[in-house]
Design a protein around this motif. Structure first.
Motif, short mmCIF file in Angstrom:
data_model
loop_
_atom_site.label_atom_id
_atom_site.label_comp_id
_atom_site.label_asym_id
_atom_site.label_seq_id
_atom_site.Cartn_x
_atom_site.Cartn_y
_atom_site.Cartn_z
N THR A 115 0.86 -1.19 0.00
CA THR A 115 0.00 0.00 0.00
C THR A 115 0.89 1.23 0.00
OG1 THR A 115 -1.90 1.04 1.10
CG2 THR A 115 -0.21 0.11 2.54
N ALA A 116 0.32 2.40 -0.22
CA ALA A 116 1.11 3.64 -0.24
C ALA A 116 1.70 3.91 1.14
CB ALA A 116 0.22 4.80 -0.68
N ALA A 117 2.95 4.39 1.19
CA ALA A 117 3.57 4.75 2.47
C ALA A 117 2.72 5.83 3.14
CB ALA A 117 4.98 5.28 2.23
N VAL A 182 -1.95 10.74 6.09
CA VAL A 182 -1.22 11.41 5.01
C VAL A 182 -0.44 10.32 4.30
CG1 VAL A 182 0.60 13.07 4.43
CG2 VAL A 182 -1.04 13.61 6.25
N GLU A 183 -0.53 10.28 2.97
CA GLU A 183 0.21 9.22 2.27
C GLU A 183 0.82 9.71 0.97
OE1 GLU A 183 -2.73 6.04 1.98
OE2 GLU A 183 -3.14 6.58 -0.09
N GLU A 184 1.75 8.91 0.50
CA GLU A 184 2.41 9.26 -0.77
C GLU A 184 1.43 9.09 -1.91
OE1 GLU A 184 5.29 6.45 -2.32
OE2 GLU A 184 4.32 4.80 -1.29
N PHE A 189 -2.35 3.40 -13.10
CA PHE A 189 -3.76 3.34 -13.48
C PHE A 189 -4.53 2.57 -12.44
CE2 PHE A 189 -1.92 -0.35 -15.71
CZ PHE A 189 -2.85 -1.35 -15.44
N GLU A 190 -5.81 2.97 -12.31
CA GLU A 190 -6.62 2.48 -11.21
C GLU A 190 -7.56 1.38 -11.66
OE1 GLU A 190 -7.92 6.01 -9.18
OE2 GLU A 190 -9.03 4.82 -7.73
N LEU A 191 -7.77 0.41 -10.78
CA LEU A 191 -8.69 -0.70 -11.07
C LEU A 191 -9.66 -0.88 -9.91
CD1 LEU A 191 -6.15 -3.52 -12.02
CD2 LEU A 191 -7.56 -2.21 -13.63
N ILE A 270 -7.34 -0.55 -6.52
CA ILE A 270 -5.93 -0.85 -6.81
C ILE A 270 -5.33 0.23 -7.70
CG2 ILE A 270 -4.43 -2.43 -8.14
CD1 ILE A 270 -6.21 -4.68 -7.16
N MET A 271 -4.10 0.60 -7.42
CA MET A 271 -3.33 1.41 -8.36
C MET A 271 -2.23 0.50 -8.89
SD MET A 271 -3.35 4.56 -9.52
CE MET A 271 -3.77 5.86 -8.35
N VAL A 272 -2.18 0.36 -10.20
CA VAL A 272 -1.12 -0.46 -10.79
C VAL A 272 0.05 0.47 -11.12
CG1 VAL A 272 -0.48 -2.05 -12.63
CG2 VAL A 272 -2.81 -2.07 -11.73
P1 AMP Z 1 -10.14 6.33 -1.79
O1 AMP Z 1 -11.44 6.78 -1.18
O2 AMP Z 1 -9.06 6.00 -0.81
O3 AMP Z 1 -10.32 5.32 -2.88
O4 AMP Z 1 -9.64 7.56 -2.63
C1 AMP Z 1 -10.43 8.13 -3.63
C2 AMP Z 1 -9.61 8.31 -4.85
O5 AMP Z 1 -8.46 9.10 -4.59
C3 AMP Z 1 -9.04 7.01 -5.38
O6 AMP Z 1 -9.97 6.34 -6.16
C4 AMP Z 1 -7.83 7.49 -6.15
O7 AMP Z 1 -8.24 7.97 -7.43
C5 AMP Z 1 -7.36 8.64 -5.33
N1 AMP Z 1 -6.30 8.21 -4.42
C6 AMP Z 1 -6.44 7.74 -3.16
N2 AMP Z 1 -5.26 7.45 -2.61
C7 AMP Z 1 -4.33 7.73 -3.54
C8 AMP Z 1 -2.89 7.64 -3.60
N3 AMP Z 1 -2.18 7.22 -2.55
N4 AMP Z 1 -2.28 7.99 -4.74
C9 AMP Z 1 -2.98 8.42 -5.80
N5 AMP Z 1 -4.32 8.55 -5.81
C10 AMP Z 1 -4.99 8.22 -4.71
#
Ligand code: AMP
Ligand code: GLY
Length: 421
Positions: A115-117, A182-184, A189-191, A270-272
């Motif tokens: 997952t993102a840091a 707070v995250e990086e 691309f998102e799935l 998911i972010m690929v």
């Molecule tokens: P979430 O509710 O966590 O899915 O966030 C909503 C949208 O924000 C996601 O569908 C992503 O498009 C974007 N997003 C959330 N976290 C990140 C991240 N760490 N990096 C890039 N985009 C993010």
């Protein structure tokens, strides 16, 4: 079977529609449903979950399916199970995977699921310090449920700090912002991936892509989703396998260790990034509009899949998928996503094209019925779904159907599925 579906959106309509289309006959009830679900079954109006469980007992409901996250987080599954009713969805404890982003992120970290840091905290100093260590953009998230609005992608450190301050003070999201993540920022691309889980086993559905922004080319503010398509050709067997091995299996095992086995829909955002699937978030229910395009792609009975999942017998069945593609285009009301809109009558042209009749349909969401007339009642009103042997064909059909539905102020994106074409 007698089946009760909780929710009022296009997602719940599409589940009901899929069940109605099965060979076996079923009787459906919706709590509360919408102005179109009464064509599929009976709308009821019982808000209290204890009274609803009593209704289910009295009416010999054999399966309850929960659409949205709020009743799950509120414990509707626990209440029904205490009455020995069969219900598909996670317990309140397991629903924390969506109900608390802090719970979810700490779970991912504990079980080493990529997952993102991040940092989670209620201390402004700590959050500021971590923010300073990141390069922009910076992602700021409120802990609790915020109706899909709790994520800020800040373009500067100052903007990130402002978002942190407003969340912690309760100004932007009340109690849901008492803790902040707070995250990086992940660039890829998102799935949307969905695993139907019974606590031990799972069935992974076809990967979909959503379109979260209101405007073409992914511009403007975020929405609940303006359209979706599946299966996406951006996912190959290797990526499916990585998601199974690195995300779904450790999640099911981890939740068992936590004493909260996961039953229900595990929605993995998911972010690929460079071919690697990184988990952005979990939801504990189907995505909307993703559900509307996945339901018509399933050729084995979905009621049986939900029933077997709810009774811990998923391993007994094989779920079958159509070889077609589905594209869903959301039709929203004039002021979406900013504010509500006045009710507007929905007028549908008669469908004359054979292929449009056969390969398109509508999933109704924000609609109400008065004297037999259907009105758009705000938000996302309906989804035009097209099926086809290619994404292009499915998309063309979905847009042809869109052209046959009219109401004042109707708003659509014209580029759904662009990622795949
Ligand atoms: P979430 O509710 O966590 O899915 O966030 C909503 C949208 O924000 C996601 O569908 C992503 O498009 C974007 N997003 C959330 N976290 C990140 C991240 N760490 N990096 C890039 N985009 C993010
Ligand atoms: N379409 C994304 C969601 O339902 O959260």
């Amino acid at each position: 079977m007698k089946i009760l579906i909780l929710g009022s959106g296009g997602r719940e309509y599409s589940i009901g529609r899929a069940i109605k289309n099965e060979q076996e006959e079923h009787e459906l009830f919706f709590q509360p449903g919408n102005g179109a679900t009464d064509n599929l079954g009976t709308n009821i109006n019982i808000k209290d979950y204890n009274l609803l469980a009593a209704f289910a007992k009295e009416n010999e409901i054999e399966l309850t399916i929960v659409g949205p996250e709020a009743p799950l987080v509120d414990g509707v599954v626990d209440i029904f199970k205490a009455q020995e009713l069969t219900i598909f969805g996670p317990s309140a404890e397991a629903a924390q995977l969506e109900g608390s982003k802090v719970y979810m992120k700490n779970f991912l970290a504990k079980y080493k699921i990529p997952t993102a840091a991040y940092i989670e905290s209620d201390s402004i100093e700590e959050l500021y310090k971590f923010t300073e260590s990141l390069s922009t953009p910076i992602v700021v998230k409120a802990d609790g449920l915020c109706g899909g609005k709790g994520v800020i992608i800040a373009q500067s450190h100052d903007e990130a700090k402002k978002a942190i301050g407003e969340m912690l003070s309760g100004k932007s999201f009340g109690d849901a912002g008492k803790k902040v993540i707070v995250e990086e920022f992940l660039d890829g691309f998102e799935l949307s991936m969905f695993a139907i889980c019974d606590g031990d086993d799972y069935i992974l559905l076809q990967a979909a892509q959503d379109h979260k922004r209101i405007g073409d080319g992914d511009t403007g503010p975020n929405t609940g989703g303006m359209g979706a398509y599946a299966p996406t050709p951006l996912v190959d067997e290797e990526l499916y396998q990585k998601v199974k091995d690195r995300v779904i299996v450790p999640t099911l095992e981890g939740m068992k260790k936590e004493g909260a086995p996961f039953e229900g829909v595990l929605f993995i955002g998911i972010m690929v990034v460079n071919g690697e699937p990184i988990t952005l978030e979990f939801n504990v229910r189907f995505g909307d509009p993703e559900c509307e395009i996945l339901m018509p792609l399933m050729t084995s009975p979905v009621s049986d899949m939900f029933y077997k999942a709810a009774t811990n017998r998923l391993s007994e069945i094989k779920v079958e998928f159509s070889s077609q593609y589905a594209v869903g285009v959301v039709m929203a009301s004039a002021n979406y996503p900013y504010s509500s809109s006045l009710p507007a009558e929905i007028v549908e042209d008669e469908v004359h094209h054979e292929s449009i009749e056969k390969y398109t349909h509508i999933s109704y969401a924000g609609v109400m019925k008065e004297d037999g007339v259907l009105y758009a009642s705000g938000g996302r009103v309906l989804v035009c779904v097209g099926l086809g042997d290619s994404i292009q064909e499915a998309r063309d059909r979905a847009y042809l159907r869109c052209g046959q539905v009219h109401f004042v102020g109707k708003k659509i994106r014209t580029d759904i599925a662009y990622q795949a074409l």
